[in-house]
Motif scaffolding. Structure first.
Motif, PDB file in Angstrom:
ATOM      1  N   ARG A  34       1.044  -1.370  -0.199  1.00 21.96           N
ATOM      2  CA  ARG A  34       0.123  -0.029   0.077  1.00 21.96           C
ATOM      3  C   ARG A  34       0.835   1.226  -0.075  1.00 21.96           C
ATOM      4  N   LEU A  35       1.791   1.122   0.677  1.00 22.06           N
ATOM      5  CA  LEU A  35       2.851   2.501   0.886  1.00 22.06           C
ATOM      6  C   LEU A  35       3.505   2.700  -0.396  1.00 22.06           C
TER       7      LEU A  35
ATOM      8  N   GLU B 253       1.984   1.834  -3.366  1.00 23.71           N
ATOM      9  CA  GLU B 253       1.157   2.554  -4.198  1.00 23.71           C
ATOM     10  C   GLU B 253       0.983   3.934  -4.222  1.00 23.71           C
ATOM     11  N   ILE B 254       0.852   4.364  -2.858  1.00 25.47           N
ATOM     12  CA  ILE B 254       0.832   5.766  -2.392  1.00 25.47           C
ATOM     13  C   ILE B 254       1.994   6.410  -2.903  1.00 25.47           C
ATOM     14  N   ASP B 255       2.977   6.113  -2.828  1.00 24.88           N
ATOM     15  CA  ASP B 255       4.186   6.712  -3.466  1.00 24.88           C
ATOM     16  C   ASP B 255       4.228   6.806  -4.773  1.00 24.88           C
TER      17      ASP B 255
ATOM     18  N   LYS C  92       1.608   7.188  -6.791  1.00 28.03           N
ATOM     19  CA  LYS C  92       0.519   8.071  -6.996  1.00 28.03           C
ATOM     20  C   LYS C  92       1.043   9.693  -6.567  1.00 28.03           C
ATOM     21  N   VAL C  93       1.697   9.439  -5.501  1.00 25.39           N
ATOM     22  CA  VAL C  93       2.541  11.033  -5.212  1.00 25.39           C
ATOM     23  C   VAL C  93       3.266  11.506  -6.646  1.00 25.39           C
TER      24      VAL C  93
END
Length: 52
Positions: free
Chosen positions: A33-34, A36-38, A40-41
């Motif tokens: 999940r981290l 994926e978030i990275d 997207k950022v």
């Protein structure tokens, strides 16, 4: 009584293995999940820099 003690030890061993497995799965899920978030950022940063 020895058979009863062996069964209790086996149950505790299985419980410990199960809990370690759950922790490992949680850590892997959190890492994914981290990541994926990275991503997207980084996509947002790229789109912001292209708009300028």
């Amino acid at each position: 009584m020895d058979i009863f003690d062996a069964m209790i030890n086996l149950v505790f061993l299985m419980l410990i293995i199960f809990l370690l497995s759950r922790v490992a799965h949680f850590m892997k899920y959190t890492k994914n999940r981290l990541d994926e978030i990275d991503e997207k950022v980084n996509e947002i940063k790229d789109s912001m820099s292209k708009k300028k």
